[in-house]
Design a protein around this motif. Structure first.
Motif, mmCIF file in Angstrom:
data_model
loop_
_atom_site.group_PDB
_atom_site.id
_atom_site.type_symbol
_atom_site.label_atom_id
_atom_site.label_comp_id
_atom_site.label_asym_id
_atom_site.label_seq_id
_atom_site.Cartn_x
_atom_site.Cartn_y
_atom_site.Cartn_z
ATOM 1 N N TYR A 103 56.798 26.796 77.221
ATOM 2 C CA TYR A 103 56.701 26.447 75.809
ATOM 3 C C TYR A 103 55.264 26.549 75.306
ATOM 4 O O TYR A 103 55.028 26.831 74.132
ATOM 5 C CB TYR A 103 57.262 25.048 75.572
ATOM 6 C CG TYR A 103 58.768 25.032 75.473
ATOM 7 C CD1 TYR A 103 59.406 25.112 74.236
ATOM 8 C CD2 TYR A 103 59.556 24.952 76.610
ATOM 9 C CE1 TYR A 103 60.789 25.113 74.141
ATOM 10 C CE2 TYR A 103 60.940 24.945 76.537
ATOM 11 C CZ TYR A 103 61.550 25.026 75.298
ATOM 12 O OH TYR A 103 62.924 25.038 75.211
ATOM 13 N N ALA A 104 54.306 26.314 76.176
ATOM 14 C CA ALA A 104 52.911 26.470 75.784
ATOM 15 C C ALA A 104 52.619 27.921 75.414
ATOM 16 O O ALA A 104 51.914 28.196 74.438
ATOM 17 C CB ALA A 104 51.990 26.013 76.917
ATOM 18 N N GLN A 105 53.149 28.862 76.191
ATOM 19 C CA GLN A 105 52.988 30.279 75.868
ATOM 20 C C GLN A 105 53.589 30.591 74.501
ATOM 21 O O GLN A 105 52.996 31.298 73.682
ATOM 22 C CB GLN A 105 53.670 31.139 76.943
ATOM 23 C CG GLN A 105 53.025 31.085 78.308
ATOM 24 C CD GLN A 105 51.743 31.892 78.399
ATOM 25 O OE1 GLN A 105 51.433 32.690 77.528
ATOM 26 N NE2 GLN A 105 51.002 31.693 79.478
ATOM 27 N N MET A 106 54.767 30.062 74.254
ATOM 28 C CA MET A 106 55.441 30.304 72.974
ATOM 29 C C MET A 106 54.636 29.743 71.808
ATOM 30 O O MET A 106 54.445 30.402 70.783
ATOM 31 C CB MET A 106 56.833 29.658 72.996
ATOM 32 C CG MET A 106 57.783 30.212 74.026
ATOM 33 S SD MET A 106 59.333 29.263 74.022
ATOM 34 C CE MET A 106 60.206 30.041 75.402
ATOM 35 N N LEU A 107 54.173 28.509 71.983
ATOM 36 C CA LEU A 107 53.464 27.834 70.900
ATOM 37 C C LEU A 107 52.143 28.509 70.585
ATOM 38 O O LEU A 107 51.822 28.783 69.417
ATOM 39 C CB LEU A 107 53.239 26.368 71.275
ATOM 40 C CG LEU A 107 52.510 25.492 70.249
ATOM 41 C CD1 LEU A 107 53.247 25.505 68.925
ATOM 42 C CD2 LEU A 107 52.381 24.067 70.779
ATOM 43 N N VAL A 108 51.352 28.796 71.618
ATOM 44 C CA VAL A 108 50.052 29.433 71.402
ATOM 45 C C VAL A 108 50.241 30.838 70.827
ATOM 46 O O VAL A 108 49.498 31.261 69.934
ATOM 47 C CB VAL A 108 49.247 29.480 72.718
ATOM 48 C CG1 VAL A 108 47.986 30.321 72.560
ATOM 49 C CG2 VAL A 108 48.885 28.068 73.153
ATOM 50 N N THR B 286 46.055 28.043 76.306
ATOM 51 C CA THR B 286 47.421 27.801 76.767
ATOM 52 C C THR B 286 47.446 26.802 77.908
ATOM 53 O O THR B 286 48.337 25.949 77.990
ATOM 54 C CB THR B 286 48.086 29.118 77.202
ATOM 55 O OG1 THR B 286 48.136 30.014 76.093
ATOM 56 C CG2 THR B 286 49.499 28.882 77.704
ATOM 57 N N ALA B 287 46.482 26.886 78.809
ATOM 58 C CA ALA B 287 46.421 25.957 79.930
ATOM 59 C C ALA B 287 46.283 24.519 79.438
ATOM 60 O O ALA B 287 46.904 23.594 79.982
ATOM 61 C CB ALA B 287 45.262 26.325 80.851
ATOM 62 N N ARG B 288 45.476 24.325 78.410
ATOM 63 C CA ARG B 288 45.303 22.987 77.844
ATOM 64 C C ARG B 288 46.577 22.521 77.136
ATOM 65 O O ARG B 288 47.005 21.372 77.289
ATOM 66 C CB ARG B 288 44.108 22.984 76.876
ATOM 67 C CG ARG B 288 43.874 21.652 76.177
ATOM 68 C CD ARG B 288 43.561 20.544 77.158
ATOM 69 N NE ARG B 288 43.515 19.255 76.479
ATOM 70 C CZ ARG B 288 43.395 18.093 77.106
ATOM 71 N NH1 ARG B 288 43.279 18.065 78.414
ATOM 72 N NH2 ARG B 288 43.372 16.962 76.429
ATOM 73 N N VAL B 289 47.191 23.413 76.368
ATOM 74 C CA VAL B 289 48.420 23.068 75.659
ATOM 75 C C VAL B 289 49.543 22.765 76.652
ATOM 76 O O VAL B 289 50.362 21.875 76.438
ATOM 77 C CB VAL B 289 48.835 24.208 74.709
ATOM 78 C CG1 VAL B 289 50.202 23.940 74.083
ATOM 79 C CG2 VAL B 289 47.791 24.370 73.599
#
Length: 214
Positions: free
Chosen positions: A157-162, A133-136
């Protein structure tokens, strides 16, 4: 006189590798608590002291199995996210990396989803998702900034996507239908286009997405 060939003595490295392989299969099928040190020894053809010598305990072996699988999956996804490419293509590659790992190492994935080892009390899969998530987040923040959106929203949004990719991978672990390229295409279709902009027949845009599955 016996015609059986002499047994080849394993080196320490070979023995550790063998025990990790045996442990992976048993832990995937029965979990940490459901697997005994006696079963591991019997399947490996060794005595219990050999396992203690290499890993200290059943939990020590389990931790090594988890760490081994953890780094295989993390390295695969990290490599997908650090290659050159547009954000959408990077997300496609990361989704494919997860699905390919599940396809190739089903036992490893079952273990990562199960009991947390002492080294990762919060759970191996949760730890891995946090790092991914940190990378995304970094990738999305750049994309949001380019589009004039709030870069800070990239973290959310990174949390949502991952989370979406991870949950889909868990579902696909058992179903295996449709194939991984189709699943990845639909994942990115939803992530990139949203429900109102879904394409009827989405396709991956990665240059290495040609379907070679048999």
């Amino acid at each position: 006189m016996s015609n059986n060939p002499p047994r080849t003595r394993m080196t320490g490295v070979q023995r550790r590798s063998q025990l990790i392989d045996v442990g992976r299969g048993l832990f995937a099928a029965r979990g940490l608590d459901g697997t005994t040190i006696e079963e591991i020894a019997a399947c490996a053809g060794v005595s219990k002291p050999v396992i203690y010598e290499h890993f200290g305990s059943k939990e020590g072996l389990y931790t090594q199995v988890v760490d081994f699988e953890f780094h295989i999956l993390l390295d695969s996804i990290t490599a997908a996210l650090t290659e050159e490419g547009k954000p959408r293509v990077l997300v496609e590659r990361a989704a494919l990396a997860l699905l390919t790992y599940i396809e190739d190492r089903a036992e490893g994935f079952r273990i990562l989803m199960r009991d947390a080892p002492p080294s990762q009390p919060e759970g191996a899969f949760s730890t891995l998702l946090s790092q991914v998530t940190a990378r995304v987040e970094h990738i999305l923040s750049d994309e949001f900034h380019r589009r004039g959106f709030s870069a800070q929203d990239g973290a959310m949004y990174a949390q949502m996507l991952v989370g979406m990719v991870a949950m889909t991978g868990q579902w696909w672990q058992d179903s295996r239908q449709p194939d991984k390229h189709t699943v990845a295409a639909h994942l990115v279709n939803l992530a990139w286009n949203g429900l109102t902009g879904l394409q009827k027949d989405p396709e991956l845009r990665t240059e290495d997405s040609a379907r070679t599955d048999t």
